[in-house]
Design a protein around this motif. Structure first.
Motif, short mmCIF file in Angstrom:
data_model
loop_
_atom_site.label_atom_id
_atom_site.label_comp_id
_atom_site.label_asym_id
_atom_site.label_seq_id
_atom_site.Cartn_x
_atom_site.Cartn_y
_atom_site.Cartn_z
N GLU A 1 125.75 80.23 89.53
CA GLU A 1 125.18 80.17 90.88
C GLU A 1 125.47 78.84 91.56
N PHE A 2 125.26 77.75 90.85
CA PHE A 2 125.37 76.42 91.46
C PHE A 2 126.78 75.83 91.36
N HIS A 3 127.65 76.48 90.60
CA HIS A 3 129.02 75.99 90.44
C HIS A 3 129.99 77.17 90.47
N SER A 4 129.84 78.00 91.47
CA SER A 4 130.70 79.19 91.58
C SER A 4 132.14 78.80 91.89
N ASP A 5 132.37 77.54 92.26
CA ASP A 5 133.74 77.08 92.43
C ASP A 5 134.45 76.92 91.09
N LEU A 6 133.68 76.83 90.00
CA LEU A 6 134.24 76.68 88.66
C LEU A 6 134.29 77.98 87.89
N PHE A 7 133.28 78.84 88.06
CA PHE A 7 133.15 80.02 87.22
C PHE A 7 133.24 81.29 88.05
N GLY A 8 134.25 82.10 87.74
CA GLY A 8 134.40 83.38 88.44
C GLY A 8 133.79 84.53 87.69
N HIS A 9 133.33 84.28 86.44
CA HIS A 9 132.78 85.33 85.60
C HIS A 9 131.57 84.76 84.85
N VAL A 10 130.51 85.57 84.73
CA VAL A 10 129.31 85.11 84.02
C VAL A 10 128.67 86.28 83.30
N ALA A 11 128.13 85.99 82.10
CA ALA A 11 127.34 86.98 81.37
C ALA A 11 126.11 86.29 80.80
N SER A 12 124.96 86.89 81.01
CA SER A 12 123.71 86.41 80.43
C SER A 12 123.20 87.45 79.44
N LEU A 13 122.99 87.03 78.19
CA LEU A 13 122.52 87.92 77.14
C LEU A 13 121.08 87.55 76.79
N SER A 14 120.16 88.47 77.03
CA SER A 14 118.73 88.23 76.75
C SER A 14 118.29 86.90 77.35
N GLY A 15 118.73 86.65 78.57
CA GLY A 15 118.48 85.36 79.19
C GLY A 15 117.12 85.23 79.84
N GLY A 16 116.60 84.00 79.84
CA GLY A 16 115.38 83.70 80.58
C GLY A 16 115.75 83.44 82.03
N VAL A 17 116.06 84.51 82.76
CA VAL A 17 116.73 84.37 84.05
C VAL A 17 115.81 84.58 85.25
N ASP A 18 114.50 84.59 85.03
CA ASP A 18 113.59 84.71 86.17
C ASP A 18 112.43 83.75 85.97
N PHE A 19 112.52 82.59 86.60
CA PHE A 19 111.47 81.58 86.49
C PHE A 19 110.23 81.95 87.30
N GLY A 20 110.28 83.08 88.01
CA GLY A 20 109.08 83.57 88.68
C GLY A 20 108.13 84.24 87.70
N MET A 21 108.57 84.49 86.49
CA MET A 21 107.75 85.14 85.46
C MET A 21 107.06 84.09 84.60
N ALA A 22 105.75 84.23 84.43
CA ALA A 22 104.99 83.27 83.63
C ALA A 22 105.49 83.22 82.19
N ALA A 23 105.92 84.37 81.66
CA ALA A 23 106.40 84.39 80.28
C ALA A 23 107.65 83.56 80.10
N VAL A 24 108.53 83.56 81.09
CA VAL A 24 109.76 82.78 80.99
C VAL A 24 109.45 81.29 81.13
N ARG A 25 108.57 80.94 82.06
CA ARG A 25 108.16 79.53 82.15
C ARG A 25 107.51 79.10 80.85
N GLY A 26 106.74 79.99 80.25
CA GLY A 26 106.09 79.67 78.98
C GLY A 26 107.09 79.39 77.88
N ALA A 27 108.24 80.07 77.92
CA ALA A 27 109.27 79.81 76.91
C ALA A 27 109.81 78.40 77.04
N VAL A 28 110.00 77.94 78.28
CA VAL A 28 110.47 76.57 78.49
C VAL A 28 109.42 75.58 77.99
N LEU A 29 108.16 75.82 78.30
CA LEU A 29 107.10 74.92 77.84
C LEU A 29 107.03 74.88 76.32
#
Length: 369
Positions: A196-224
């Motif tokens: 997202e922040f460096h799309s000039d570098l990466f034309g392809h991306v894959a996220s596997l079981s990623g913590g990809v929604d920081f709007g979710m309390a459970a994902v923020r909890g994983a970071v904590l």
């Protein structure tokens, strides 16, 4: 029986003397040559320091001529950090050829050696680079640089240093159309954030079981949990069985819960940074225009129950923008591979990576440099 003639006895004597002389000569040559030389270390490409990275002499690990790990230092991070590289088998034999590059980002509590648990990463169609992401680096430049971790500018290390360093030292095709980033768990967040922040570098991306929604309390909890070194389900199953017991030993020293992204609490905009970098936020998803996006997740266990929700939220957001993307929700894993139980582990990620590498071969083949 008649005794041998004098001529026969003479010939036998000559043969015996020749054999003795040959034995003596062989022994002399052996002494002269000394002990047998050890097997030669496989040859790997040479690397030149640059872009703020300095190689640590004597710290290179050579697993084979197409699989090696270098160690570097940088002012952006405290300590020494590894970069593992997988080369195609024909890399040395075809010196005029350049190759696409796949960056693999490991999960929390993991190391660069976790990549060995996904054999498809060692591809004959691309170079794979596995940079250290820290036990809890979260692929971010931390807000706090004075914790027990010291300097922790992981995003700067990867984007401004590792990528150009690899392009300078290996025969890459150095454009976004031939560069992919893929990650698991914590690395799944890192991969989508970098795209997202460096799309000039990466034309392809894959996220596997990623913590990809920081709007979710459970994902923020994983970071904590990683900041506070609260080992548990997230740590226990997110690393490779190839690295020993299959259970990570922790996330490193305790740091403040605000160390990476600031306060996680949505009070008076205290969680501003979390919202700014949230991969599922509409504004960040809009940055993925023209990026080939793939998401993988199961839905079993205490973790992938939430990564499925997060992945679906990202997919829905991309659909609303009219951006094409691919979501592979393998549920309990039965449709993916016999090794997959739908949970947060390499039993699922290895076959998912294999599927993605097949997808990439086609994608790289249809793009132009």
């Amino acid at each position: 029986m008649r005794p041998p003639s004098s001529a026969a006895r003479s010939r036998a004597t000559v043969r015996a003397k020749v054999a003795a002389a040959a034995t003596a000569a062989t022994a002399a040559l052996t002494v002269f040559a000394g002990p047998a030389a050890p097997a030669a270390t496989p040859a790997i490409p040479g690397f030149t320091d640059g872009y703020g990275l300095t190689r640590v002499d004597g710290a290179t690990e050579v697993h084979s001529d197409t699989d090696f790990t270098i160690t570097v230092t940088t002012k952006q991070l405290s300590g020494q950090h590894k970069i593992r590289v997988f080369l195609p088998r024909d890399y040395a034999a075809d010196p005029g050829r350049r190759w696409p590059v796949v960056y693999f980002l490991h999960g929390g509590g993991g190391t660069v050696d976790d990549a060995a648990a996904a054999p498809a990463l060692h591809s004959d169609s691309a170079i794979t680079v596995v940079p250290d992401g820290g036990l809890k680096g979260w692929y971010a430049d931390w807000l706090m640089q004075n914790t027990a971790e010291g300097a922790a500018n992981w995003e700067t290390f990867h984007i401004d240093q590792v990528v150009p360093f690899i392009d300078a030292n290996l025969r890459t095709i150095p454009d976004r159309a031939h560069r992919a980033v893929v990650g698991v768990s914590m690395g799944g967040y890192g991969a989508l954030h970098y795209a997202e922040f460096h799309s000039d570098l990466f034309g392809h991306v894959a996220s596997l079981s990623g913590g990809v929604d920081f709007g979710m309390a459970a994902v923020r909890g994983a970071v904590l949990a990683t900041e506070l070194n609260a080992t548990g389900a997230w740590c226990a199953v997110s690393t490779s069985s190839a690295s020993g017991s299959g259970r990570c030993t922790g996330y490193g020293p305790y740091v403040d819960s605000d160390a990476i992204f600031g306060s996680p609490y949505p009070v008076f905009n205290a969680d501003r940074v979390w919202n700014e970098v949230n991969p599922a936020a509409a504004g960040n998803l809009a940055r993925l225009a023209g990026v080939d996006v793939t998401l993988y997740t199961g839905n079993r266990g205490p973790i992938d129950h939430f990564t499925e929700i997060a992945s679906k939220n990202v997919k829905s957001g991309l659909d609303k923008l009219g951006y094409p993307s691919r979501l592979v929700d393998y549920g309990d894993g039965s449709t993916l591979a016999s090794s997959c139980d739908g949970g947060h582990n390499y039993g699922c990620w290895a076959p998912a990576v294999a599927d993605y590498m097949t997808h990439l071969r086609t994608a790289f083949g249809t793009t132009s440099s």
